[in-house]
Design a protein around this motif. Structure first.
Motif, short mmCIF file in Angstrom:
data_model
loop_
_atom_site.label_atom_id
_atom_site.label_comp_id
_atom_site.label_asym_id
_atom_site.label_seq_id
_atom_site.Cartn_x
_atom_site.Cartn_y
_atom_site.Cartn_z
N GLN A 81 0.83 -1.21 0.00
CA GLN A 81 0.00 0.00 0.00
C GLN A 81 0.87 1.25 0.00
O GLN A 81 0.57 2.23 -0.70
N THR A 82 1.96 1.23 0.77
CA THR A 82 2.87 2.38 0.83
C THR A 82 3.47 2.67 -0.54
O THR A 82 3.50 3.83 -0.99
N LEU A 83 3.94 1.62 -1.20
CA LEU A 83 4.56 1.81 -2.51
C LEU A 83 3.54 2.28 -3.55
O LEU A 83 3.84 3.14 -4.39
N MET A 84 2.32 1.76 -3.49
CA MET A 84 1.29 2.22 -4.42
C MET A 84 0.92 3.67 -4.15
O MET A 84 0.69 4.46 -5.07
N ASP A 85 0.86 4.04 -2.86
CA ASP A 85 0.55 5.43 -2.50
C ASP A 85 1.61 6.38 -3.05
O ASP A 85 1.31 7.54 -3.36
N GLU A 86 2.84 5.89 -3.16
CA GLU A 86 3.93 6.71 -3.69
C GLU A 86 4.00 6.70 -5.21
O GLU A 86 4.85 7.36 -5.81
N GLY A 87 3.08 5.92 -5.84
CA GLY A 87 2.99 5.96 -7.29
C GLY A 87 3.44 4.72 -8.03
O GLY A 87 3.34 4.66 -9.26
N THR A 109 1.12 -8.38 -0.29
CA THR A 109 1.23 -7.33 -1.30
C THR A 109 0.29 -7.60 -2.46
O THR A 109 -0.40 -6.70 -2.96
N ALA A 110 0.24 -8.86 -2.90
CA ALA A 110 -0.64 -9.24 -4.00
C ALA A 110 -2.10 -8.95 -3.65
O ALA A 110 -2.88 -8.46 -4.49
N ALA A 111 -2.48 -9.22 -2.40
CA ALA A 111 -3.85 -8.94 -1.97
C ALA A 111 -4.13 -7.45 -2.01
O ALA A 111 -5.22 -7.01 -2.44
N ALA A 112 -3.15 -6.64 -1.58
CA ALA A 112 -3.34 -5.18 -1.58
C ALA A 112 -3.48 -4.66 -3.01
O ALA A 112 -4.29 -3.78 -3.28
N VAL A 113 -2.70 -5.21 -3.92
CA VAL A 113 -2.78 -4.81 -5.32
C VAL A 113 -4.15 -5.15 -5.90
O VAL A 113 -4.77 -4.33 -6.62
N GLN A 114 -4.65 -6.34 -5.59
CA GLN A 114 -5.96 -6.74 -6.09
C GLN A 114 -7.07 -5.83 -5.55
O GLN A 114 -8.01 -5.48 -6.27
N GLU A 115 -6.93 -5.44 -4.31
CA GLU A 115 -7.94 -4.56 -3.70
C GLU A 115 -7.98 -3.20 -4.39
O GLU A 115 -9.03 -2.57 -4.51
N ARG A 116 -6.80 -2.76 -4.84
CA ARG A 116 -6.75 -1.45 -5.53
C ARG A 116 -7.28 -1.57 -6.96
O ARG A 116 -7.50 -0.54 -7.61
N GLY A 117 -7.41 -2.78 -7.44
CA GLY A 117 -7.92 -2.95 -8.79
C GLY A 117 -6.90 -2.65 -9.87
O GLY A 117 -7.26 -2.27 -10.99
#
Length: 254
Positions: free
Chosen positions: A225-231, A246-254
């Motif tokens: 989530q931190t890395l996605m928040d940073e772009g 991490t994979a679960a967090a990526v899936q949640e973000r779509g």
């Protein structure tokens, strides 16, 4: 008269020989005892046997040997680092022909057991001893090359111009992946005039993001989530099962 007697005796001798041969043919040859199976025993690190990484692939090799070569295989999972020595010693007492330990963190425990038991054969994944220990085979791989390709591909696929990586524990078998990934991105930038950024690791300073373990999927989720928040829109975890978070967090973000 004597000719008839000789003929009878000859017939009896031939008959007795034939009967003896039949009896021998009917009696099965004694079976040699089957050779004992080779016993291969694996000690995992704390990632567990189903870590989707080195523990799992090492056990797949044992399973293949069981099917194709008829060896006996078994494993012990290490729940914490204090289990390493205990599990290795349990397999020594169990009479294992080969003990396979998995992971850099088992290096010290494996070396100590090998030196104390010079007739016991060992192999260890992700560790090589210098000087070598005669009864230990170190299994190391050029994982930076695969990670280099992953970094190059990530740099070519990113939409945000930012990609990320993080590790479990900052040890050489982990950072070599992160180095390769960062260098692959760098090479892509050089070849294509782009400026893709790597978040989570600086291969020059050798500093970056680490969870400090190889077990917590919650930590993997948080860093993802931190890395996605940073772009970052592409992330390469180097942390065994932690990456599932991490994979679960990526899936949640779509």
């Amino acid at each position: 008269m004597f000719k008839k007697l000789y003929l009878v005796v000859a017939v009896l001798i031939i008959a007795s020989m034939a009967l003896s041969a039949c009896q021998q043919a009917a009696t099965p040859a004694p079976q040699e005892p089957a050779a004992p199976k080779i016993k291969v025993c694996q000690v995992t690190d704390t990632g567990g046997i189903d870590d989707k990484s080195f523990n799992a692939t090492a056990w797949k090799g044992v399973e293949d040997a069981m099917k194709e070569l008829g060896v006996e295989g078994k494993y012990l999972e290490s729940q914490q680092q204090t289990d390493y020595e205990k599990n290795i010693n349990a397999f020594i007492e169990d009479g294992c022909d080969l003990i396979v330990t998995v992971g850099f963190l088992l290096g010290d425990a494996t070396a100590a057991a090998a030196k104390a038991n010079p007739d016991q054969k060992f192999a260890i994944v992700d560790f090589a001893y210098d000087p070598e220990i005669p009864n230990v085979l170190g299994l190391v791989f050029a994982t930076d090359q695969a990670a280099f390709l992953a970094g190059y591909a990530a740099a070519g696929a990113t939409k945000t111009g930012k990609v990320g990586t993080f590790g479990g524990i900052q040890i050489p078998p982990v950072t070599v992946f992160m180095d390769g990934f960062a260098l692959g991105v760098k090479y892509y930038n050089e070849k294509h005039g782009t400026n893709v950024q790597v978040l989570g690791w600086d291969e020059v300073a050798q500093t970056g993001l680490f969870t400090g373990n190889f077990e917590s999927t919650d930590d993997g989720r948080q860093l993802g989530q931190t890395l996605m928040d940073e772009g970052a829109d592409i992330i390469m975890p180097v942390a065994g099962p932690v990456g599932l978070g991490t994979a679960a967090a990526v899936q949640e973000r779509g």
